[in-house]
Write an enzyme that holds these catalytic residues in place. Structure first.
Site, PDB file in Angstrom:
ATOM      1  N   SER A 134     -13.974   0.763  12.336  1.00 48.73           N
ATOM      2  CA  SER A 134     -13.128   0.163  13.378  1.00 48.73           C
ATOM      3  C   SER A 134     -13.737  -1.167  13.800  1.00 48.73           C
ATOM      4  CB  SER A 134     -13.088   1.057  14.619  1.00 48.73           C
ATOM      5  OG  SER A 134     -12.451   2.273  14.346  1.00 48.73           O
ATOM      6  N   ALA A 175      -6.082  -7.210   5.005  1.00 51.91           N
ATOM      7  CA  ALA A 175      -4.892  -7.642   5.757  1.00 51.91           C
ATOM      8  C   ALA A 175      -3.742  -6.736   5.351  1.00 51.91           C
ATOM      9  CB  ALA A 175      -4.566  -9.097   5.439  1.00 51.91           C
ATOM     10  N   CYS A 283      -4.430  -6.868  15.601  1.00 46.58           N
ATOM     11  CA  CYS A 283      -5.845  -7.227  15.752  1.00 46.58           C
ATOM     12  C   CYS A 283      -6.171  -8.613  16.297  1.00 46.58           C
ATOM     13  CB  CYS A 283      -6.559  -7.012  14.431  1.00 46.58           C
ATOM     14  SG  CYS A 283      -6.570  -5.265  13.995  1.00 46.58           S
TER      15      CYS A 283
HETATM   16  P1  NAD Z   1      -4.171   3.045  13.727  1.00 47.76           P
HETATM   17  O1  NAD Z   1      -3.728   3.121  15.125  1.00 47.76           O
HETATM   18  O2  NAD Z   1      -3.159   2.810  12.648  1.00 47.76           O
HETATM   19  O3  NAD Z   1      -4.950   4.398  13.329  1.00 47.76           O
HETATM   20  C1  NAD Z   1      -5.945   4.973  14.104  1.00 47.76           C
HETATM   21  C2  NAD Z   1      -5.820   6.484  14.013  1.00 47.76           C
HETATM   22  O4  NAD Z   1      -6.955   7.082  14.642  1.00 47.76           O
HETATM   23  C3  NAD Z   1      -4.593   7.069  14.701  1.00 47.76           C
HETATM   24  O5  NAD Z   1      -3.803   7.771  13.759  1.00 47.76           O
HETATM   25  C4  NAD Z   1      -5.176   8.011  15.788  1.00 47.76           C
HETATM   26  O6  NAD Z   1      -4.416   9.188  15.963  1.00 47.76           O
HETATM   27  C5  NAD Z   1      -6.542   8.319  15.212  1.00 47.76           C
HETATM   28  N1  NAD Z   1      -7.523   8.756  16.215  1.00 47.76           N
HETATM   29  C6  NAD Z   1      -7.901   8.115  17.353  1.00 47.76           C
HETATM   30  N2  NAD Z   1      -8.866   8.805  17.980  1.00 47.76           N
HETATM   31  C7  NAD Z   1      -9.098   9.912  17.245  1.00 47.76           C
HETATM   32  C8  NAD Z   1      -9.993  11.022  17.384  1.00 47.76           C
HETATM   33  N3  NAD Z   1     -10.847  11.095  18.395  1.00 47.76           N
HETATM   34  N4  NAD Z   1      -9.952  11.993  16.450  1.00 47.76           N
HETATM   35  C9  NAD Z   1      -9.098  11.905  15.411  1.00 47.76           C
HETATM   36  N5  NAD Z   1      -8.243  10.889  15.217  1.00 47.76           N
HETATM   37  C10 NAD Z   1      -8.247   9.896  16.120  1.00 47.76           C
HETATM   38  O7  NAD Z   1      -5.294   1.910  13.670  1.00 47.76           O
HETATM   39  P2  NAD Z   1      -5.667   0.961  12.439  1.00 47.76           P
HETATM   40  O8  NAD Z   1      -4.677  -0.168  12.343  1.00 47.76           O
HETATM   41  O9  NAD Z   1      -5.954   1.795  11.239  1.00 47.76           O
HETATM   42  O10 NAD Z   1      -7.014   0.308  12.982  1.00 47.76           O
HETATM   43  C11 NAD Z   1      -8.195   1.068  13.089  1.00 47.76           C
HETATM   44  C12 NAD Z   1      -9.348   0.131  13.385  1.00 47.76           C
HETATM   45  O11 NAD Z   1      -9.528  -0.777  12.289  1.00 47.76           O
HETATM   46  C13 NAD Z   1      -9.159  -0.750  14.618  1.00 47.76           C
HETATM   47  O12 NAD Z   1     -10.394  -0.909  15.255  1.00 47.76           O
HETATM   48  C14 NAD Z   1      -8.703  -2.079  14.047  1.00 47.76           C
HETATM   49  O13 NAD Z   1      -9.068  -3.160  14.874  1.00 47.76           O
HETATM   50  C15 NAD Z   1      -9.469  -2.133  12.736  1.00 47.76           C
HETATM   51  N6  NAD Z   1      -8.820  -2.924  11.675  1.00 47.76           N
HETATM   52  C16 NAD Z   1      -7.476  -2.833  11.481  1.00 47.76           C
HETATM   53  C17 NAD Z   1      -6.895  -3.545  10.429  1.00 47.76           C
HETATM   54  C18 NAD Z   1      -5.410  -3.473  10.195  1.00 47.76           C
HETATM   55  O14 NAD Z   1      -4.933  -4.210   9.336  1.00 47.76           O
HETATM   56  N7  NAD Z   1      -4.649  -2.642  10.860  1.00 47.76           N
HETATM   57  C19 NAD Z   1      -7.684  -4.302   9.569  1.00 47.76           C
HETATM   58  C20 NAD Z   1      -9.057  -4.342   9.800  1.00 47.76           C
HETATM   59  C21 NAD Z   1      -9.625  -3.642  10.851  1.00 47.76           C
HETATM   60  C1  UGA Z   2      -5.790  -9.907   9.791  1.00 48.88           C
HETATM   61  C2  UGA Z   2      -6.883 -10.532   8.930  1.00 48.88           C
HETATM   62  O1  UGA Z   2      -6.274 -11.414   7.981  1.00 48.88           O
HETATM   63  C3  UGA Z   2      -7.698  -9.474   8.211  1.00 48.88           C
HETATM   64  O2  UGA Z   2      -8.769 -10.089   7.499  1.00 48.88           O
HETATM   65  C4  UGA Z   2      -8.270  -8.490   9.243  1.00 48.88           C
HETATM   66  O3  UGA Z   2      -8.971  -7.464   8.590  1.00 48.88           O
HETATM   67  C5  UGA Z   2      -7.128  -7.904  10.041  1.00 48.88           C
HETATM   68  O4  UGA Z   2      -6.389  -8.975  10.686  1.00 48.88           O
HETATM   69  C6  UGA Z   2      -7.592  -7.004  11.142  1.00 48.88           C
HETATM   70  O5  UGA Z   2      -8.717  -7.076  11.564  1.00 48.88           O
HETATM   71  O6  UGA Z   2      -6.719  -6.259  11.556  1.00 48.88           O
HETATM   72  P1  UGA Z   2      -3.377  -8.918   9.355  1.00 48.88           P
HETATM   73  O7  UGA Z   2      -3.228  -9.062  10.821  1.00 48.88           O
HETATM   74  O8  UGA Z   2      -3.044  -7.611   8.744  1.00 48.88           O
HETATM   75  O9  UGA Z   2      -4.886  -9.240   8.923  1.00 48.88           O
HETATM   76  O10 UGA Z   2      -2.498 -10.009   8.600  1.00 48.88           O
HETATM   77  P2  UGA Z   2      -2.634 -11.601   8.437  1.00 48.88           P
HETATM   78  O11 UGA Z   2      -2.218 -11.945   7.073  1.00 48.88           O
HETATM   79  O12 UGA Z   2      -3.932 -12.107   8.877  1.00 48.88           O
HETATM   80  O13 UGA Z   2      -1.505 -12.123   9.421  1.00 48.88           O
HETATM   81  C7  UGA Z   2      -1.641 -12.031  10.819  1.00 48.88           C
HETATM   82  C8  UGA Z   2      -0.515 -12.820  11.490  1.00 48.88           C
HETATM   83  O14 UGA Z   2      -0.686 -14.211  11.276  1.00 48.88           O
HETATM   84  C9  UGA Z   2       0.881 -12.487  10.943  1.00 48.88           C
HETATM   85  O15 UGA Z   2       1.795 -12.472  12.003  1.00 48.88           O
HETATM   86  C10 UGA Z   2       1.169 -13.628   9.990  1.00 48.88           C
HETATM   87  O16 UGA Z   2       2.538 -13.878   9.796  1.00 48.88           O
HETATM   88  C11 UGA Z   2       0.486 -14.791  10.705  1.00 48.88           C
HETATM   89  N1  UGA Z   2       0.092 -15.875   9.805  1.00 48.88           N
HETATM   90  C12 UGA Z   2      -0.821 -15.664   8.817  1.00 48.88           C
HETATM   91  C13 UGA Z   2       0.645 -17.135   9.991  1.00 48.88           C
HETATM   92  O17 UGA Z   2       1.480 -17.360  10.899  1.00 48.88           O
HETATM   93  N2  UGA Z   2       0.257 -18.153   9.161  1.00 48.88           N
HETATM   94  C14 UGA Z   2      -0.654 -17.966   8.167  1.00 48.88           C
HETATM   95  O18 UGA Z   2      -0.963 -18.960   7.453  1.00 48.88           O
HETATM   96  C15 UGA Z   2      -1.201 -16.693   8.000  1.00 48.88           C
END
Ligand code: NAD
Ligand code: UGA
Length: 474
Positions: A134, A175, A283
């Site tokens: 996370s 992403a 994020c």
């Molecule tokens: P998400 O909300 O899609 O999934 C998280 C899951 O964790 C949920 O299904 C929830 O029910 C579960 N959960 C929470 N507490 C729990 C517990 N105590 N026991 C069991 N299950 C539990 O979140 P996500 O988008 O996968 O993001 C997770 C983390 O990764 C965040 O910190 C986010 O910032 C980071 N992150 C997200 C992305 C992305 O693209 N979404 C990319 C990089 C990093």
């Molecule tokens: C972003 C980062 O790119 C990942 O590296 C990171 O792991 C992730 O956040 C995270 O921590 O959750 P994500 O949010 O999934 O990934 O997608 P992006 O491609 O970064 O786009 C984010 C937003 O910016 C979108 O709304 C997209 O449309 C916008 N964007 C992206 C722009 O408007 N212009 C660009 O040139 C790129």
């Protein structure tokens, strides 16, 4: 030296936990991986025999799941058993912005992280490597360690087997929309920690498909902080390019040409320079807010203000777009119909968290218009959770507009005064303007906030076009 790992458990079956564990399972058939979540419905969807029902949409995900599910990747709600059996535990739960109390609106809410640490302390047997996947504030590893240490100490007093834990930071950089290719071929893998054996153990897993030169190791705090800073820099680029869009519109310049010209400077680079309706996703905003909170906490007010501006510009861009639409449509959109193309925060995902479409649609509805919303992967229920009351249950006496969910582009466009493109789905590259000109009200408008519409084709069929950052269409 590294530890022999056979069983991995990942807490959190979300956008990160699901795809990242699927790819590890695919590349490491010798490992058994259990992805656990307290959300029963989500786990049922991951286990659905119909792969169209997986809880998240990601290109390439279905194919990986088909190969590994019930081979060496399992999804379960049984938290205790899977934690107890694991040699390595990934924490991949949500870390949203706090909505109330100290730090509300800025700090990350770590209650889910803490509950994971307690679950692990309670149920883990023997020694385990705990991996933070996370995104969390710098120094969170310390919190996890304190909680785990207290459980170990308690077990010692109870004469139970002492547990030992090593904590690693291994932030995820995928992403959405490109998650599978990002996981299969990442720019880098970052591992932060203090225990060399634990670091080598995790590194050994990644070495199954990633070159050693791409796996970098550092201390815990640099690793935790790097993740926040990477997102802050990416978001900053989007706010920077978006801040130039009105200048292009006013001066007759073109933002895409400007982006190409500056991006060819290898010091600037060509990626992440697409202007748009503002960044969305779960994020960027939360991580920058968290950075701002940490800076303020350490008394770095100017630094906090600097990063906060990235979010201010993002909000301003979203507000600005509604104003332009209203202005162009003769100063009022009350009782006009608008076709909204795209509700996801970016193409190739069904995720709408913090999507710019939410703010923009809410603002448009405030003006009293009717929205026909179409998105190839987002469903009606998701939109309802954000926009609330739709056409079916609207009170006629309110002046607020209403919306309907449509299942095709043509249905959305039918009878509309304007098309507003909010997501960069490739489906919107070749809109059938010839057909639309017959079924829309005239003058018919296209507002392209994503630079995806074929302007020439639209103009050929009499459309008035406004394109973000394009001075020639203003
Ligand atoms: P998400 O909300 O899609 O999934 C998280 C899951 O964790 C949920 O299904 C929830 O029910 C579960 N959960 C929470 N507490 C729990 C517990 N105590 N026991 C069991 N299950 C539990 O979140 P996500 O988008 O996968 O993001 C997770 C983390 O990764 C965040 O910190 C986010 O910032 C980071 N992150 C997200 C992305 C992305 O693209 N979404 C990319 C990089 C990093
Ligand atoms: C972003 C980062 O790119 C990942 O590296 C990171 O792991 C992730 O956040 C995270 O921590 O959750 P994500 O949010 O999934 O990934 O997608 P992006 O491609 O970064 O786009 C984010 C937003 O910016 C979108 O709304 C997209 O449309 C916008 N964007 C992206 C722009 O408007 N212009 C660009 O040139 C790129």
């Amino acid at each position: 030296m590294e530890k022999k790992i056979r069983k991995i458990c990942c807490i959190g079956a979300g956008y990160v936990g699901g795809p990242s564990m699927a790819v590890i399972a695919d590349r490491c058939p010798y490992l058994d991986i259990n992805v656990i979540d307290k959300n029963i419905e989500r786990i049922a969807k991951w286990n659905s025999t119909n792969l169209e029902e997986l809880p998240i949409y990601e290109p390439g995900l279905k194919e990986v799941i088909k190969r590994v599910r019930n081979r060496n990747l399992f999804f379960s709600n049984d938290l205790e058993k899977n934690i107890a059996e694991a040699d390595m535990i990934f924490i991949s739960v949500n870390t949203p912005t706090k909505s109330r109390g100290i730090g509300a609106g800025q700090a990350s809410d770590l209650k889910w992280i803490e509950s994971c640490a307690r679950l692990i302390g309670e149920h883990s047997i023997g020694s385990s490597i705990i991996v933070e996947k996370s995104t969390i504030p710098v120094k969170t590893a310390q919190t996890i360690k304190s909680i785990l240490d207290s459980y170990s100490f308690k077990k010692t007093l109870d004469n139970e087997k002492i547990k030992s834990f090593s904590i690693l930071s291994n932030p995820e950089f995928l992403a959405e929309g490109t998650a599978i290719s990002d996981l299969e071929n990442p720019d880098r893998v970052l591992i932060g920690g203090e225990d060399e054996m634990a670091i080598n153990t995790l590194k050994e897993i990644y070495l199954n498909w990633i070159k050693g030169s791409k796996i970098i190791t550092t201390d815990l705090w640099s690793s935790e902080l790097s993740k926040l800073i990477a997102n802050a820099f990416l978001a900053q680029r989007i706010s920077s390019i978006n801040s130039i869009t009105p200048l292009c519109e006013l001066t007759g310049a073109n933002i895409n040409d400007v982006a190409i010209a500056i991006g060819m400077d290898s010091r600037i680079g060509k990626y992440f320079l697409n202007s748009g309706p503002g960044f969305g996703g779960s994020c960027f905003k939360k991580d920058i807010l968290n950075l701002v909170y940490i800076c303020n906490h350490y008394g770095l007010i100017e630094v906090a203000d600097y990063w906060e501006k990235v979010i201010d510009i993002n909000n301003w861009q979203q507000k600005r777009l509604t104003r332009i639409i209203v202005e162009k449509l003769f100063g009022t959109i009350s009782e006009k119909k608008l076709a909204i193309l795209g509700f996801a925060f970016k193409a190739n995902t069904n995720d709408i968290r913090e999507s710019p479409a939410i703010r923009i649609c809410k603002d448009l509805l405030e003006e009293g218009c009717y929205l026909n919303i179409f998105d190839p992967k987002v469903n009606e229920l998701q939109i309802k959770e954000e926009l609330g009351v739709n056409d079916k249950d609207r009170l006629p006496e309110t002046n607020r507009g209403s919306w309907v969910f449509t299942s095709s582009i043509t249905q959305a466009v039918n009878g509309a005064d304007a098309i507003v493109v909010l997501t960069d789905w490739s489906e919107f590259n070749n809109l059938n303007f010839e057909n639309f000109s017959k079924i829309m009200r005239s003058p018919s408008w296209v507002f392209d906030t994503r630079n995806v519409v074929n302007v020439k084709a639209a103009k050929l069929y009499g459309f008035k076009v406004w394109k973000l950052g394009d001075g020639s269409t203003n």
